[in-house]
Design a protein around this motif. Structure first.
Motif, PDB file in Angstrom:
ATOM      1  N   SER A  59       0.833  -1.198   0.000  1.00 11.51           N
ATOM      2  CA  SER A  59       0.000   0.000   0.000  1.00 11.51           C
ATOM      3  C   SER A  59       0.868   1.248   0.000  1.00 11.51           C
ATOM      4  O   SER A  59       1.867   1.338   0.706  1.00 11.51           O
ATOM      5  N   ARG A  60       0.461   2.237  -0.809  1.00 10.15           N
ATOM      6  CA  ARG A  60       1.200   3.500  -0.840  1.00 10.15           C
ATOM      7  C   ARG A  60       1.018   4.295   0.443  1.00 10.15           C
ATOM      8  O   ARG A  60       1.750   5.256   0.684  1.00 10.15           O
ATOM      9  N   ALA A  61       0.079   3.880   1.284  1.00 14.77           N
ATOM     10  CA  ALA A  61      -0.144   4.574   2.561  1.00 14.77           C
ATOM     11  C   ALA A  61       0.865   4.154   3.624  1.00 14.77           C
ATOM     12  O   ALA A  61       0.952   4.784   4.686  1.00 14.77           O
ATOM     13  N   CYS A  62       1.645   3.094   3.364  1.00 14.34           N
ATOM     14  CA  CYS A  62       2.639   2.637   4.348  1.00 14.34           C
ATOM     15  C   CYS A  62       3.706   3.717   4.545  1.00 14.34           C
ATOM     16  O   CYS A  62       4.226   4.272   3.578  1.00 14.34           O
ATOM     17  N   ASP A  63       3.986   4.000   5.815  1.00 16.09           N
ATOM     18  CA  ASP A  63       4.982   5.033   6.128  1.00 16.09           C
ATOM     19  C   ASP A  63       6.162   4.501   6.942  1.00 16.09           C
ATOM     20  O   ASP A  63       7.034   5.264   7.361  1.00 16.09           O
ATOM     21  N   HIS A  64       6.188   3.198   7.177  1.00 10.47           N
ATOM     22  CA  HIS A  64       7.218   2.627   8.051  1.00 10.47           C
ATOM     23  C   HIS A  64       7.684   1.296   7.463  1.00 10.47           C
ATOM     24  O   HIS A  64       6.886   0.528   6.916  1.00 10.47           O
ATOM     25  N   ALA A  65       8.996   1.029   7.580  1.00 12.30           N
ATOM     26  CA  ALA A  65       9.563  -0.232   7.078  1.00 12.30           C
ATOM     27  C   ALA A  65      10.439  -0.853   8.152  1.00 12.30           C
ATOM     28  O   ALA A  65      11.280  -0.175   8.747  1.00 12.30           O
ATOM     29  N   MET A  66      10.215  -2.153   8.434  1.00 17.44           N
ATOM     30  CA  MET A  66      11.083  -2.926   9.319  1.00 17.44           C
ATOM     31  C   MET A  66      11.932  -3.829   8.438  1.00 17.44           C
ATOM     32  O   MET A  66      11.416  -4.692   7.736  1.00 17.44           O
ATOM     33  N   VAL A  67      13.248  -3.586   8.454  1.00 14.84           N
ATOM     34  CA  VAL A  67      14.173  -4.307   7.587  1.00 14.84           C
ATOM     35  C   VAL A  67      14.827  -5.432   8.379  1.00 14.84           C
ATOM     36  O   VAL A  67      15.315  -5.212   9.493  1.00 14.84           O
TER      37      VAL A  67
END
Length: 410
Positions: A59-67
């Motif tokens: 989703s383009r609404a995602c604002d956070h990434a856990m790598v």
């Protein structure tokens, strides 16, 4: 989703829990060429291309990434936001992490589906600096990847020649000679005055033992000064009793006490000599031993001061003994544990007898040179994990990999 992965990235919306979270899985693409890059700060890394496994729409609404890089995890905010990508033909990239921290993941985004407001994750890249101190904690998870990257990068010394933090000259400020308003000028390292000042201020490298040795010299002077204080207190005590030192106290016709003039005389004349160099040290100024506290004391009080000084001397001797033991440990480390020994005797923690036990044959200089190609931290982690039997069979160091297979280390 396959359990075998090199990188996983979980996307989420921290402001709206209704936005579906998605995890995209990647493997290192061995078919793509790996390359070495250098950042503007001089940090060096190796870029490994990533191949997406499975579905890749988020989703383009995602604002956070856990790598997650083989169990090594870090969180990052997605900036700029993915909503800024609107053209279905446009491709853009987002980076999570930084090379200065030792690890970074770059992802490439492409096709936008306005219907469900999603964007495709096309592929990515993993950039590693295996020689960064922060990567020590990642050795177990990234062992084979770090070893391969370290071999490709070579030693850190190789990057210094182009490191701008080392070689870029300083810009002249207003107070500097040669500064011209409105113009950018740089300091010249080869001006005679500057070169002379650098040479005069140069200090050679110091070992771990040197600072402690200087402290021991100071402590030794203090101990010898305390011994001289005890000896002189005994002399003063006898002088007071015999009536040849001090003055008559104001409150008594018979009691003699130490006066200020006697204290000043002691401070001025007492000194000790270094038996080796012949150097003279003033007791008060250079040894930290004073007599101000005995002013106004009579013979019995001087005896008490001597007892207190003897206690101080015992403590000082105990400290010296501890410092001496510490000095021996530091010298031992510098001469043996740090690799000062001949390399075929000590190879950064692996002694000859251990190397020969692992190899099943006499160790040679070539064995040491091959092992020295590994980064120090990786070697330290791998020392305890060698497969002895396979090492003997192949004549090379072999360590157990995460998957259960074995990797040759030279």
């Amino acid at each position: 989703m396959s359990d075998a992965y090199d990188v996983r990235v979980m996307f989420a919306n921290t402001l709206d829990a209704s936005t579906p979270t998605r995890t995209i899985v990647f493997r290192i693409d061995e078919t793509k060429t790996k390359k070495i890059i250098r950042s503007t700060t001089g940090d060096v890394g190796r870029v490994l291309r990533l191949l997406r496994i499975g579905d890749g729409r988020v989703s383009r609404a995602c604002d956070h990434a856990m790598v997650d890089v083989r169990g090594v995890r870090f969180d990052r905010t997605i900036a700029p936001a993915l909503r800024t990508v609107t053209d279905a033909r446009e491709s853009t990239q987002r980076q999570f992490g930084a090379l200065r921290d030792g690890c970074a993941v770059q992802l490439r985004f492409g096709h936008v589906d306005a219907g469900d407001d999603t964007i495709e994750v096309i592929d990515g890249a993993l950039t590693l600096d295996p020689l960064n101190p922060s990567m020590e904690a990642c050795v177990e998870a990234l062992g084979d990847v770090l070893i391969e990257s370290a071999r490709a990068l070579g030693t850190r010394a190789g990057s210094v020649g182009k490191n701008p933090r080392v070689w870029t000259p300083r810009k002249l400020d207003e107070e500097d000679n040669g500064y011209v308003p409105g113009k950018v000028k740089y300091e010249s390292a080869w001006k005679p005055d500057k070169f002379k000042a650098d040479l005069e201020s140069y200090q050679g490298l110091q070992g771990e033992a040197d600072p402690l040795l200087r402290k021991m010299e100071s402590q030794e002077r203090h101990a010898r000064g305390l011994e001289m204080r005890i000896a002189n207190l005994e002399i003063i005590q006898r002088g007071l009793r015999e009536g040849v030192a001090g003055v008559i106290a104001e409150d008594s016709l018979t009691r003699r006490v130490v006066d200020a003039e006697l204290v000043d005389e002691i401070h001025a004349k007492l000194a000790l000599q270094n038996d080796v160099t012949g150097e003279i040290f003033n007791l008060a100024r250079d040894c930290g031993v004073y007599f101000d506290d005995i002013e106004g004391c009579d013979a019995s009080e001087i005896e008490q001061k001597a007892a207190e000084t003897y206690t101080q001397l015992e403590i000082c001797r105990a400290v010296l003994s501890a410092m001496s033991a510490e000095l021996q440990d530091r010298v031992m480390w510098e001469n043996y544990e740090s690799g000062v020994e001949t390399r075929d005797v000590l190879e950064n923690g692996v002694r000859r007898e251990h190397m020969e036990y692992l190899l099943g044959r006499p160790a040679t200089k070539a064995d040491v040179d091959a092992s020295l190609k590994l980064p120090d931290r990786l070697r330290a982690k791998l020392v305890g994990g060698y497969d002895v039997e396979r090492s003997k069979a192949h004549g090379k160091y072999i360590a157990a990999a995460r998957s259960g297979s074995h990797a040759l280390l030279n």
